[in-house]
Design an enzyme around this catalytic site. Structure first.
Site, mmCIF file in Angstrom:
data_model
loop_
_atom_site.group_PDB
_atom_site.id
_atom_site.type_symbol
_atom_site.label_atom_id
_atom_site.label_comp_id
_atom_site.label_asym_id
_atom_site.label_seq_id
_atom_site.Cartn_x
_atom_site.Cartn_y
_atom_site.Cartn_z
ATOM 1 C CB SER A 269 -78.142 1.100 81.262
ATOM 2 O OG SER A 269 -77.204 0.472 80.415
ATOM 3 C CE1 TYR B 263 -79.693 4.509 77.263
ATOM 4 C CE2 TYR B 263 -77.722 3.269 77.836
ATOM 5 C CZ TYR B 263 -79.098 3.387 77.798
ATOM 6 O OH TYR B 263 -79.876 2.373 78.306
#
Length: 271
Positions: free
Chosen positions: A134, A147
């Site tokens: 990501s 995350y």
């Protein structure tokens, strides 16, 4: 047609994983898709002809069975797409130990376990790995500690593969998507819309989240799948240890200069 390959895709029931499975199958490759939820896997399998194998990617025994089933069914393993993942917000002080461990288990330990199980087969075929990280692995945001850390770890796990096993013919690269219309992103946008009091819901949330992105829109899962397909292919034979952002230009924008080029309107938080 290109030489047929055998590719294992985790998180293959929805979003980027499903789009990757569709693209690989359309090109004539054999594909095994895995994930925790059987229903979406079987839908994609029925649509594409991929082999669905529900499993928990963070369970060592399940991972071993997944790899062995793939090799037993198709005779080899040429590629792995590390796409299974989960999200979770919160700053360090707001993140429980249980939430941290569960997120790391899915986003980082799971890929490690799968790579350990798949490695002998990938070395035998001089195969390729693509990890779906990501832009959070590269640029952090507020309330994203666990995350972002897990995705940065995944990036370096993949880089270690290239460093350690590149001399034996293995290639390992990472893609870092920005906002892409997936099930997980839709859920995040729905929460964002509710928190911000956006009347048009998810669509308005995507519009606001991508307002400063040069593309000014979220991506489509197929746009990420196209890059994954290329990185798995012989066309990318000299690409190893690379990190490819697929974010519509999001990471090109510097925070300090954004206000000079864009009009940022204040938002009234939902009461």
């Amino acid at each position: 047609m290109a030489e047929q390959r055998v590719v294992l895709v985790t998180g293959g029931g929805t979003g980027i994983g499903a789009a990757t499975a569709r693209l690989l199958r359309a090109d004539g490759h054999q594909v095994v898709i895995s994930g925790r939820r059987p229903e979406p896997l079987h839908r994609v399998a029925q649509e594409t002809g991929a082999l669905a194998h529900p499993s928990d990617a963070a369970d060592p025994e399940a991972v071993h069975e997944l790899v062995e089933t793939t090799v037993k069914t198709y005779g080899s393993l040429d590629g792995v797409v590390l796409n299974a993942g989960t999200g979770g917000g919160g700053a360090v002080g707001d993140t429980t130990v249980e939430d941290w461990e569960e997120l790391m288990r899915t986003n980082l330990t799971g890929p490690f376990l799968l790579l350990r199980a798949a490695l002998p087969h990938l070395l035998a075929t001089r195969g390729a790995v693509v990890a779906v990280a990501s832009v959070a692995a590269l640029r952090n945001s507020v309330g994203n500690a666990a995350y972002a850390t897990s995705k940065a770890g995944l990036l370096h796990l993949c880089s270690s593969l290239a460093t350690d096993y590149g001399p034996q013919g293995l290639r390992a690269n990472t893609v870092c998507p920005g906002w892409v219309r997936t099930e997980m992103a839709d859920q995040r946008m729905a929460r964002f819309a509710a928190e911000a009091g956006l009347a048009d819901g998810t669509e308005a949330a995507y519009e606001e989240a991508t307002r400063l992105t040069p593309a000014q829109r979220p991506g489509d899962p197929k746009e990420v799948a196209e890059a994954i397909d290329w990185l798995l292919s012989p066309a990318a034979s000299y690409v190893n240890g690379a990190v490819l952002t697929i974010d519509g230009g999001m990471t090109t924008i510097g925070v300090g200069g954004a206000a000079f080029d864009h009009r940022i309107e204040p938002r009234t938080a939902h009461p």
